[in-house]
Design a protein around this motif. Structure first.
Motif, short mmCIF file in Angstrom:
data_model
loop_
_atom_site.label_atom_id
_atom_site.label_comp_id
_atom_site.label_asym_id
_atom_site.label_seq_id
_atom_site.Cartn_x
_atom_site.Cartn_y
_atom_site.Cartn_z
N SER A 260 69.33 -17.94 38.38
CA SER A 260 70.00 -18.96 37.64
C SER A 260 69.61 -20.20 38.36
CB SER A 260 71.19 -18.89 37.12
OG SER A 260 71.88 -19.07 38.43
N PRO A 261 69.89 -21.52 37.51
CA PRO A 261 69.62 -22.83 38.36
C PRO A 261 70.61 -22.83 39.52
CG PRO A 261 69.19 -23.11 35.98
CD PRO A 261 69.71 -21.72 36.25
N ARG B 297 70.70 -28.12 32.39
CA ARG B 297 69.45 -27.71 31.73
C ARG B 297 69.06 -28.75 30.65
NH1 ARG B 297 68.86 -21.93 32.32
NH2 ARG B 297 70.50 -20.96 33.52
N SER C 10 60.29 -27.36 36.95
CA SER C 10 61.62 -27.14 37.13
C SER C 10 62.36 -26.32 36.18
CB SER C 10 62.38 -28.68 37.41
OG SER C 10 61.70 -29.42 38.39
N THR D 261 74.28 -28.28 38.00
CA THR D 261 72.83 -28.33 37.40
C THR D 261 73.06 -28.62 36.10
OG1 THR D 261 73.10 -25.99 36.97
CG2 THR D 261 72.13 -26.69 39.01
N TYR E 253 67.17 -31.20 31.57
CA TYR E 253 67.63 -32.65 31.67
C TYR E 253 66.45 -33.59 31.53
CZ TYR E 253 68.67 -36.32 35.32
OH TYR E 253 68.87 -37.50 35.92
N CYS F 39 65.11 -28.18 34.36
CA CYS F 39 66.44 -28.25 34.99
C CYS F 39 66.41 -29.26 35.98
CB CYS F 39 66.86 -26.95 35.54
SG CYS F 39 66.78 -25.51 34.39
#
Length: 220
Positions: free
Chosen positions: A164-165, A197, A205, A195, A199, A208
Motif C-alpha cells: 500500500s502507499p 490517493r 506514483s 498519504t 493527489y 499517490c
C-alpha cells in the motif's frame, strides 16, 4: 529574503544565492521547467507567466529562486493555507488552485509547498536542500506552525502490487527501499504525515503522494 553562500565541490567552489524571484526571472524559471520535464511531459503543465505573476503578486515570501554563479538553478514556491483547507484530504490542483495560488490565505498558519524544481545540471550541488532550508526559514520568520507538501513517490509503481502507499513510505523510512523524491525530503528533515490517493496524475506514483511536513520548533 536574499542570502549568499559558497557551494564547495571536490575541486570547485561556486557562488550561490537564494532570493525572491520576480518578472525578470520568469523566462528562466519556465526554461528550468522545460529542462526538468522534457517530452513526453505535457508542456502545458510547465509554469506559465500568468501563474508566476500570481505567485509574485499574492505571496512574494513564498516565491524563491536559486542562482549558482549568477545563473538560475532552481526555484521553490509555496502559499499559506489554513488547517481547515487540509482537513479530509486534498489534491494538488485543489490546494494550489492549479498552481495559481489564488486561494492563498494571508492568515493561514501552514506553509504549503506548491513546487520545487532544480535544473538537471545543478542537481548534484545540493541546491535543492538549500531551497528547502530557506523555506523553513520563511516558516520561522512568519511565525507559522509548519510546512507541508505532497511528495511524489516515483518508485512506487514498482511495488504497488504488493505494498500500500503507507507501507511503501514506511519501507523508505526504514531504509529498505529508496525513492528519489521521498529520500530527498527525508534528508531535508521532512517527516511523513500520511498519504493521499489521487493527489496528482502521475503514472510512476500511481497517482499517490506522501504528505511530508516540517514543524516549526519555535511555534508556540
Amino acid at each position: 529574503m536574499h542570502k549568499s553562500f559558497i557551494i564547495l565541490g571536490e575541486q570547485t567552489a561556486q557562488r550561490a544565492a537564494i532570493r525572491r524571484y520576480g518578472p525578470d526571472d520568469f523566462e528562466g524559471l519556465i526554461d528550468i521547467q522545460r529542462q526538468s520535464f522534457p517530452p513526453p511531459f505535457p508542456p502545458e503543465l510547465w509554469w506559465n507567466e500568468a501563474q508566476l505573476r500570481e505567485h509574485v503578486g499574492r505571496f512574494q515570501e513564498g516565491a524563491l529562486c536559486a542562482e549558482i554563479d549568477g545563473r538560475l538553478a532552481g526555484s521553490m514556491t509555496a502559499l499559506r493555507v489554513g488547517e481547515n483547507q487540509l482537513a479530509g484530504g486534498h489534491t494538488w490542483a485543489a490546494i494550489t488552485d492549479d498552481g495559481y495560488i489564488r486561494n492563498h490565505d494571508p492568515q493561514g498558519q501552514v506553509l504549503y509547498v506548491v513546487d520545487i524544481c532544480v535544473a538537471p545540471a545543478y542537481r548534484a550541488t545540493g541546491i535543492g536542500k538549500w531551497l528547502m532550508q530557506s523555506m523553513y526559514e520563511v516558516v520561522v520568520h512568519l511565525g507559522l506552525s509548519r510546512l507541508v507538501g505532497g511528495g511524489r513517490m516515483p518508485n512506487y509503481h514498482r511495488h504497488a502490487a504488493t505494498l500500500s502507499p503507507d507501507a511503501y513510505v514506511e519501507r523508505v523510512i526504514r531504509g529498505e527501499l529508496r525513492d528519489p523524491v521521498l529520500s530527498f525530503l527525508l534528508r531535508c528533515g521532512r517527516m511523513p504525515a500520511g498519504t493521499v490517493r489521487g493527489y496528482l496524475e502521475d503514472e510512476e506514483s500511481c497517482d499517490c503522494a506522501a504528505l511530508m511536513e516540517w514543524r516549526n520548533p519555535f511555534f508556540i
